[in-house]
Design an enzyme around this catalytic site. Structure first.
Site, PDB file in Angstrom:
ATOM      1  N   ASP A  94       0.829  -1.212   0.000  1.00 52.22           N
ATOM      2  CA  ASP A  94       0.000   0.000   0.000  1.00 52.22           C
ATOM      3  C   ASP A  94       0.863   1.262   0.000  1.00 52.22           C
ATOM      4  O   ASP A  94       1.983   1.255   0.496  1.00 52.22           O
ATOM      5  CB  ASP A  94      -0.912  -0.031   1.234  1.00 52.22           C
ATOM      6  CG  ASP A  94      -2.071   0.946   1.110  1.00 52.22           C
ATOM      7  OD1 ASP A  94      -2.336   1.437   0.000  1.00 52.22           O
ATOM      8  OD2 ASP A  94      -2.718   1.214   2.146  1.00 52.22           O
TER       9      ASP A  94
ATOM     10  N   ASN B 169       1.207   3.449  -2.901  1.00 52.36           N
ATOM     11  CA  ASN B 169       1.716   3.877  -4.215  1.00 52.36           C
ATOM     12  C   ASN B 169       1.228   5.275  -4.586  1.00 52.36           C
ATOM     13  O   ASN B 169       1.991   6.108  -5.082  1.00 52.36           O
ATOM     14  CB  ASN B 169       1.242   2.914  -5.315  1.00 52.36           C
ATOM     15  CG  ASN B 169       1.823   1.528  -5.176  1.00 52.36           C
ATOM     16  OD1 ASN B 169       2.708   1.296  -4.346  1.00 52.36           O
ATOM     17  ND2 ASN B 169       1.322   0.598  -5.979  1.00 52.36           N
TER      18      ASN B 169
ATOM     19  N   TRP C 212       2.840   8.015  -2.486  1.00 48.27           N
ATOM     20  CA  TRP C 212       4.247   8.153  -2.894  1.00 48.27           C
ATOM     21  C   TRP C 212       4.345   9.084  -4.108  1.00 48.27           C
ATOM     22  O   TRP C 212       5.198   9.973  -4.164  1.00 48.27           O
ATOM     23  CB  TRP C 212       4.811   6.770  -3.239  1.00 48.27           C
ATOM     24  CG  TRP C 212       6.253   6.751  -3.625  1.00 48.27           C
ATOM     25  CD1 TRP C 212       7.329   6.593  -2.795  1.00 48.27           C
ATOM     26  CD2 TRP C 212       6.791   6.874  -4.952  1.00 48.27           C
ATOM     27  NE1 TRP C 212       8.501   6.609  -3.521  1.00 48.27           N
ATOM     28  CE2 TRP C 212       8.198   6.786  -4.845  1.00 48.27           C
ATOM     29  CE3 TRP C 212       6.219   7.053  -6.219  1.00 48.27           C
ATOM     30  CZ2 TRP C 212       9.043   6.863  -5.964  1.00 48.27           C
ATOM     31  CZ3 TRP C 212       7.058   7.137  -7.319  1.00 48.27           C
ATOM     32  CH2 TRP C 212       8.445   7.053  -7.182  1.00 48.27           C
TER      33      TRP C 212
ATOM     34  N   HIS D  74       2.233   3.478  -9.035  1.00 44.94           N
ATOM     35  CA  HIS D  74       1.993   2.056  -9.323  1.00 44.94           C
ATOM     36  C   HIS D  74       3.163   1.452 -10.107  1.00 44.94           C
ATOM     37  O   HIS D  74       3.542   0.309  -9.908  1.00 44.94           O
ATOM     38  CB  HIS D  74       0.680   1.881 -10.086  1.00 44.94           C
ATOM     39  CG  HIS D  74      -0.518   2.277  -9.275  1.00 44.94           C
ATOM     40  ND1 HIS D  74      -0.690   1.850  -7.982  1.00 44.94           N
ATOM     41  CD2 HIS D  74      -1.588   3.071  -9.561  1.00 44.94           C
ATOM     42  CE1 HIS D  74      -1.833   2.355  -7.504  1.00 44.94           C
ATOM     43  NE2 HIS D  74      -2.384   3.106  -8.440  1.00 44.94           N
TER      44      HIS D  74
ATOM     45  N   SER E 172      -7.652  -5.312  -5.028  1.00 46.03           N
ATOM     46  CA  SER E 172      -8.747  -5.867  -4.221  1.00 46.03           C
ATOM     47  C   SER E 172     -10.069  -5.789  -4.980  1.00 46.03           C
ATOM     48  O   SER E 172     -10.194  -5.038  -5.964  1.00 46.03           O
ATOM     49  CB  SER E 172      -8.869  -5.103  -2.904  1.00 46.03           C
ATOM     50  OG  SER E 172      -9.514  -3.854  -3.111  1.00 46.03           O
TER      51      SER E 172
ATOM     52  N   GLU F 224     -12.452  -4.273  -4.030  1.00 52.00           N
ATOM     53  CA  GLU F 224     -12.938  -2.898  -3.830  1.00 52.00           C
ATOM     54  C   GLU F 224     -12.198  -1.877  -4.702  1.00 52.00           C
ATOM     55  O   GLU F 224     -12.654  -0.738  -4.844  1.00 52.00           O
ATOM     56  CB  GLU F 224     -12.806  -2.493  -2.357  1.00 52.00           C
ATOM     57  CG  GLU F 224     -13.807  -3.152  -1.427  1.00 52.00           C
ATOM     58  CD  GLU F 224     -13.515  -4.622  -1.194  1.00 52.00           C
ATOM     59  OE1 GLU F 224     -14.451  -5.435  -1.279  1.00 52.00           O
ATOM     60  OE2 GLU F 224     -12.349  -4.989  -0.939  1.00 52.00           O
ATOM     61  N   ASN F 225     -11.078  -2.279  -5.264  1.00 56.26           N
ATOM     62  CA  ASN F 225     -10.282  -1.309  -6.032  1.00 56.26           C
ATOM     63  C   ASN F 225     -10.927  -0.906  -7.366  1.00 56.26           C
ATOM     64  O   ASN F 225     -10.502   0.066  -7.999  1.00 56.26           O
ATOM     65  CB  ASN F 225      -8.850  -1.824  -6.262  1.00 56.26           C
ATOM     66  CG  ASN F 225      -7.985  -1.800  -5.016  1.00 56.26           C
ATOM     67  OD1 ASN F 225      -7.112  -2.639  -4.826  1.00 56.26           O
ATOM     68  ND2 ASN F 225      -8.203  -0.823  -4.139  1.00 56.26           N
TER      69      ASN F 225
ATOM     70  N   ARG G 197     -12.073   2.790  -8.054  1.00 58.26           N
ATOM     71  CA  ARG G 197     -11.146   3.883  -8.413  1.00 58.26           C
ATOM     72  C   ARG G 197     -11.441   4.417  -9.820  1.00 58.26           C
ATOM     73  O   ARG G 197     -12.133   3.757 -10.596  1.00 58.26           O
ATOM     74  CB  ARG G 197      -9.714   3.365  -8.339  1.00 58.26           C
ATOM     75  CG  ARG G 197      -9.379   2.974  -6.902  1.00 58.26           C
ATOM     76  CD  ARG G 197      -7.952   2.596  -6.769  1.00 58.26           C
ATOM     77  NE  ARG G 197      -7.671   2.269  -5.385  1.00 58.26           N
ATOM     78  CZ  ARG G 197      -6.471   2.278  -4.843  1.00 58.26           C
ATOM     79  NH1 ARG G 197      -5.424   2.587  -5.585  1.00 58.26           N
ATOM     80  NH2 ARG G 197      -6.295   1.972  -3.575  1.00 58.26           N
TER      81      ARG G 197
ATOM     82  N   SER H 128      -8.093  -4.687   5.064  1.00 58.56           N
ATOM     83  CA  SER H 128      -8.748  -4.338   3.800  1.00 58.56           C
ATOM     84  C   SER H 128      -9.147  -5.572   2.990  1.00 58.56           C
ATOM     85  O   SER H 128      -8.856  -5.677   1.798  1.00 58.56           O
ATOM     86  CB  SER H 128      -7.856  -3.396   2.966  1.00 58.56           C
ATOM     87  OG  SER H 128      -7.574  -2.211   3.671  1.00 58.56           O
TER      88      SER H 128
HETATM   89  C1  IPE Z   1      -5.485  -2.616  -0.110  1.00 58.50           C
HETATM   90  O1  IPE Z   1      -5.141  -1.277  -0.264  1.00 58.50           O
HETATM   91  C2  IPE Z   1      -5.435  -3.308  -1.431  1.00 58.50           C
HETATM   92  C3  IPE Z   1      -4.123  -3.485  -2.020  1.00 58.50           C
HETATM   93  C4  IPE Z   1      -2.984  -3.115  -1.490  1.00 58.50           C
HETATM   94  C5  IPE Z   1      -4.095  -4.124  -3.295  1.00 58.50           C
HETATM   95  P1  IPE Z   1      -6.242  -0.133  -0.418  1.00 58.50           P
HETATM   96  O2  IPE Z   1      -5.506   1.128  -0.561  1.00 58.50           O
HETATM   97  O3  IPE Z   1      -7.189  -0.511  -1.477  1.00 58.50           O
HETATM   98  O4  IPE Z   1      -6.995  -0.220   0.979  1.00 58.50           O
HETATM   99  P2  IPE Z   1      -7.854   0.866   1.753  1.00 58.50           P
HETATM  100  O5  IPE Z   1      -8.876   1.389   0.810  1.00 58.50           O
HETATM  101  O6  IPE Z   1      -6.927   1.921   2.218  1.00 58.50           O
HETATM  102  O7  IPE Z   1      -8.445   0.117   2.914  1.00 58.50           O
HETATM  103  C1  IPE Z   2      -1.596   0.292  -3.295  1.00 62.75           C
HETATM  104  O1  IPE Z   2      -1.374   1.654  -3.339  1.00 62.75           O
HETATM  105  C2  IPE Z   2      -1.861  -0.292  -4.654  1.00 62.75           C
HETATM  106  C3  IPE Z   2      -3.252  -0.681  -4.870  1.00 62.75           C
HETATM  107  C4  IPE Z   2      -4.205  -0.644  -3.986  1.00 62.75           C
HETATM  108  C5  IPE Z   2      -3.589  -1.142  -6.192  1.00 62.75           C
HETATM  109  P1  IPE Z   2      -2.571   2.699  -3.330  1.00 62.75           P
HETATM  110  O2  IPE Z   2      -2.933   2.984  -4.739  1.00 62.75           O
HETATM  111  O3  IPE Z   2      -3.686   2.236  -2.467  1.00 62.75           O
HETATM  112  O4  IPE Z   2      -1.850   3.959  -2.687  1.00 62.75           O
HETATM  113  P2  IPE Z   2      -2.480   4.965  -1.657  1.00 62.75           P
HETATM  114  O5  IPE Z   2      -2.979   4.157  -0.492  1.00 62.75           O
HETATM  115  O6  IPE Z   2      -3.585   5.682  -2.360  1.00 62.75           O
HETATM  116  O7  IPE Z   2      -1.345   5.849  -1.287  1.00 62.75           O
HETATM  117 MG    MG Z   3      -4.093   2.459  -0.505  1.00 62.41          MG
END
Ligand code: IPE
Ligand code: IPE
Ligand code: MG
Length: 255
Positions: free
Chosen positions: A34, A36, A39, A51, A79, A81-82, A85, A210
């Site tokens: 988590d 990315n 960052w 990413h 996930s 849930e992703n 986005r 998560s």
């Molecule tokens: C969890 O990270 C999923 C992955 C790292 C692939 P998220 O960034 O999606 O989780 P939440 O939304 O902060 O709980």
């Molecule tokens: C984790 O990084 C990668 C995925 C969930 C795909 P994020 O994209 O969730 O990065 P933050 O949490 O928004 O910084």
């Molecule tokens: Mg995240």
């Protein structure tokens, strides 16, 4: 890395400075990669740049775990849930597996890594699904470290899927509800036969699962770091393992 002083674990090299890392290495490490987006944002870059940087850290994590003799590594990549986005971010993430395995397949084969995927692949775009299928096929005969990518994975979806699967077996007369046990239910999870994670690492300062490995992580040691995933190094991994080695795992017993 310091000078190489010997061979440990499954015949892997560990450098002098890491000699305390030769015993009690977690058999299975799972990582919630988590941070990315943050960052990238901190650098004034678009989230997708994070990413990309994160993808390069997957290579480093695989190498570092393999060198320590870790048997199983599971990486949370996307996930259930992703999908919420923005579409362009989702599209970018779905393109990354293809690029990653195109550049990494030779090294993975050389290391004897077996690559597995958990999560619902049927909902992935065709090119992502093809990468999943091809990579699994190319590495299925390997006998080294097992690296599982959780892609369109959700722990709750996995449990529901297993319940449906069991219900089908009952309907077909192959099982009964009375026989349902933790053990045979665990066999229906997508992670089977990979054992439960010993250590779950989450980067970026968030302290939650998560929806990751909710059944399998009940007795995992959890380790959280403020380090964002694109800043993760083998030193971060070693720090997590050293912390793990100081823990007393009791599994509900007294020792
Ligand atoms: C969890 O990270 C999923 C992955 C790292 C692939 P998220 O960034 O999606 O989780 P939440 O939304 O902060 O709980
Ligand atoms: C984790 O990084 C990668 C995925 C969930 C795909 P994020 O994209 O969730 O990065 P933050 O949490 O928004 O910084
Ligand atoms: Mg995240």
């Amino acid at each position: 890395m310091g000078p190489l002083i010997g061979w440990f674990g499954r015949g892997k090299r560990v450098s002098a400075g890491d000699s305390d890392l030769k015993e009690n290495i977690p058999n299975h490490i799972a990582i919630i990669m988590d941070g990315n987006g943050r960052w990238a944002t901190r650098r004034g870059l678009p989230r997708i740049a994070g990413h990309r940087a994160g993808m390069n850290k997957v290579r480093e994590a695989i190498r570092a775990c393999d060198e320590l003799g870790v048997q199983y590594l599971t990486l949370y990549a996307f996930s259930t849930e992703n999908w919420k986005r923005p579409q362009d971010e989702v599209d970018y993430l779905m393109r990354l597996p293809e690029e990653f395995f195109r550049t990494e397949i030779n090294e993975l084969l050389k290391r004897g890594v077996q690559v597995r995927f958990v999560g619902d692949v049927t909902q992935l775009p065709t090119y992502t699904r093809e990468t999943v299928v091809n990579t699994q096929r190319l590495t299925e005969g390997n006998t080294g470290m097992v690296v599982t990518f959780a892609l369109n994975y959700g722990g709750r979806a996995e449990v529901i899927h297993a319940i449906h699967h069991y219900a089908d077996q009952v309907k077909a007369g192959l099982a009964t509800w009375e026989d349902l046990s933790e053990e045979n239910f665990g066999r229906l999870l997508s992670t089977f036969p990979v054992p439960d994670p010993d250590l779950v690492i989450r980067t970026s300062g968030e302290r939650r699962l998560s929806n990751f490995l909710i059944w399998q992580s009940v007795y995992s040691e959890l380790w959280f770091t403020e380090v964002l995933w694109p800043d993760f190094t083998r030193t971060t991994l070693h720090e997590a393992i050293r912390d793990y080695q100081r823990r007393k795992r009791r599994f509900g017993g007294l020792k």
